[in-house]
Motif scaffolding. Structure first.
Motif, short mmCIF file in Angstrom:
data_model
loop_
_atom_site.label_atom_id
_atom_site.label_comp_id
_atom_site.label_asym_id
_atom_site.label_seq_id
_atom_site.Cartn_x
_atom_site.Cartn_y
_atom_site.Cartn_z
N ASP A 49 44.10 -2.31 14.93
CA ASP A 49 43.20 -3.16 14.16
C ASP A 49 43.65 -4.62 14.31
O ASP A 49 44.63 -4.92 15.00
CB ASP A 49 43.12 -2.72 12.69
N THR A 93 47.58 0.66 12.72
CA THR A 93 47.12 0.01 11.50
C THR A 93 48.26 0.02 10.49
O THR A 93 49.26 0.70 10.69
CB THR A 93 45.94 0.78 10.86
N GLN A 133 43.62 10.60 4.80
CA GLN A 133 42.75 9.86 5.72
C GLN A 133 42.96 10.38 7.14
O GLN A 133 44.07 10.36 7.66
CB GLN A 133 43.09 8.37 5.63
N GLU A 184 40.88 9.38 9.81
CA GLU A 184 40.29 8.46 10.78
C GLU A 184 40.64 7.04 10.40
O GLU A 184 40.76 6.71 9.21
CB GLU A 184 38.77 8.66 10.81
N VAL A 185 40.82 6.19 11.40
CA VAL A 185 41.09 4.77 11.16
C VAL A 185 40.08 3.94 11.93
O VAL A 185 39.53 4.39 12.94
CB VAL A 185 42.53 4.38 11.58
N THR A 186 39.86 2.73 11.45
CA THR A 186 38.96 1.80 12.13
C THR A 186 39.77 0.81 12.93
O THR A 186 40.54 0.02 12.38
CB THR A 186 38.07 1.06 11.11
N GLY A 202 36.67 0.56 17.40
CA GLY A 202 35.80 1.38 16.57
C GLY A 202 36.58 2.48 15.89
O GLY A 202 37.82 2.50 15.92
N PRO A 203 35.89 3.46 15.27
CA PRO A 203 36.58 4.57 14.60
C PRO A 203 37.36 5.42 15.60
O PRO A 203 36.91 5.65 16.72
CB PRO A 203 35.43 5.36 13.96
N GLN A 204 38.53 5.90 15.14
CA GLN A 204 39.36 6.75 15.99
C GLN A 204 40.10 7.75 15.10
O GLN A 204 40.48 7.44 13.97
CB GLN A 204 40.37 5.90 16.78
#
Length: 394
Positions: free
Chosen positions: A218, A324, A331, A333-335, A339-341
């Motif tokens: 990020d 990140t 959680q 998924e991370v942004t 994009g989302p991953q």
């Protein structure tokens, strides 16, 4: 679920569930030596005679025997306070396990990283001077980064950091190593173990390869790594962007197939007691064919050539240790800038190249809380890498 605790646990608050076992008295065999007066925690993969070994799972696990490394630290005068929790059987990067999971040392809503989760928390909270962890795909470096402490993964097979008597996840990728609040402590332990003499190293004219794959982090992490690169430039280093491929196509089949062999006896049971994701991963590993695993080893050999060529051109690599800041518990998924991953992939692809290929790595805090960077050295040049890190600390 509550963790296994010792009778005196009430005098040692553990809301983060970092500790799986703490005896009434510290384990100490020598009161003199270069590590006398220091305390350490032991990740619950290391065999310690008289202490239980759970690997933070409800499933049965093999007995690895007594840890050579723990025994050596005790001989050098250090005292072991107990065993710390990990991500179940070390197969994960958040800290979840069969005893409820470990939480971040300062934010109970977030993960500390794994698999050496309890190790990082015990250090971050000042409960011990240093901690023993293991690293197969970032398991020292990730929790060090997310807990703002220092982690060191030595060169694979380094004689000072024996994995004998440690329950394996993957004998191809496993490393033993320490975490501490500062690198000076890591160096003190390293030298006491006979690893070699370490002195601060000047960054003047050091060639740094910056591995910051576009979109893999990020904005916060990207900016923290770039700021770290600027600091190295100010110290006289040259910094040049470099490329390495994602290596999960080699890492995952090797690790999962070897982990399945380690836990083969438990996998014969319909429900051995693993968490669902762990059980699924181990069964997937057991289902891999010899041809698939051999192909992964061949890709690993090709990747080793790539890394060796890169480290022939550069003295050290600088890379993010995490994509990140620490994510929330649960959680998946991370942004990222791309994009989302999926969280697991986002973390592993930054760390697996260096455990898969056995290069020495430091995970060091950046100027941003709970965001760490990696410094990667040449195989066998651990003293040089530690010396470069020491100069940054001083």
């Amino acid at each position: 679920m509550t963790a296994m605790t010792s009778p005196d646990s009430a005098s040692f608050p553990d809301p983060q569930r970092a500790w799986v076992y703490r005896p009434a008295q510290p384990l100490q065999t020598h009161d003199a030596g270069p590590l006398a007066g220091l305390t350490f925690s032991v990740k619950d993969l290391y065999g310690v005679p008289g202490w239980p070994l759970t690997a933070s799972t409800r499933a049965p696990v093999p007995d690895p025997g007594a840890s050579v490394l723990v025994g050596r630290l005790l001989e050098l005068g250090a005292a072991a306070l107990g065993k710390t929790h990990l991500h179940e059987v070390a197969l994960g990067i958040t800290g979840m396990n069969g005893y409820g999971g470990t939480t971040h040392p300062r934010d109970p809503e977030r993960v500390p990283g794994g698999s050496s989760s309890g190790a990082a928390v015990s250090v971050a909270l000042g409960q011990v001077d240093f901690a023993l962890g293991t690293d197969t795909g970032g398991s020292i470096r990730v929790p060090a980064a997310w807990c703002s402490v220092v982690g060191y993964k030595p060169t694979k097979g380094h004689p000072a950091w024996s994995t004998e008597g440690v329950l394996p996840l993957s004998w191809t990728c496993d490393h033993a190593g320490p975490l501490a609040r500062d690198l000076s402590m890591v160096v003190r332990v390293y030298q006491a173990l006979g690893g070699g003499h370490v002195t601060p190293q000047d960054w003047q004219d050091v060639r740094v390869g910056l591995w910051l794959p576009e979109g893999w982090t990020d904005e916060t992490v990207r900016d923290a790594v770039l700021a770290y690169a600027d600091d190295l430039k100010a110290r006289g280093a040259t910094v040049t962007p470099v490329d390495l491929p994602e290596m999960l196509d080699a890492y995952s089949p090797i690790v999962l197939s070897e982990a399945a062999r380690v836990h083969a006896e438990a996998l014969q049971q319909p429900d051995p007691g693993f968490l669902p994701f762990t059980l699924m991963s181990l069964r997937n590993g057991a289902a891999l064919s010899e041809e698939e695993v051999q192909a992964a080893h061949e890709r690993r050999t090709e990747y080793r050539v790539l890394l060796d060529r890169l480290l022939a051109e550069f003295d050290v690599l600088l890379a993010p240790a995490v994509p990140t800041p620490p994510p929330l518990i649960g959680q998946d998924e991370v942004t990222l800038l791309e994009g989302p991953q999926v969280l697991r992939r986002a973390v592993l692809r930054l760390n697996t190249p260096f455990s898969l290929l056995g290069a020495p790595v430091l995970s060091l805090p950046s100027s941003v809380p709970d965001v760490g960077v990696q410094l990667v050295g040449r195989h066998g040049q651990d003293e040089r890498l530690l010396g470069l890190g020491l100069s940054l600390e001083s």
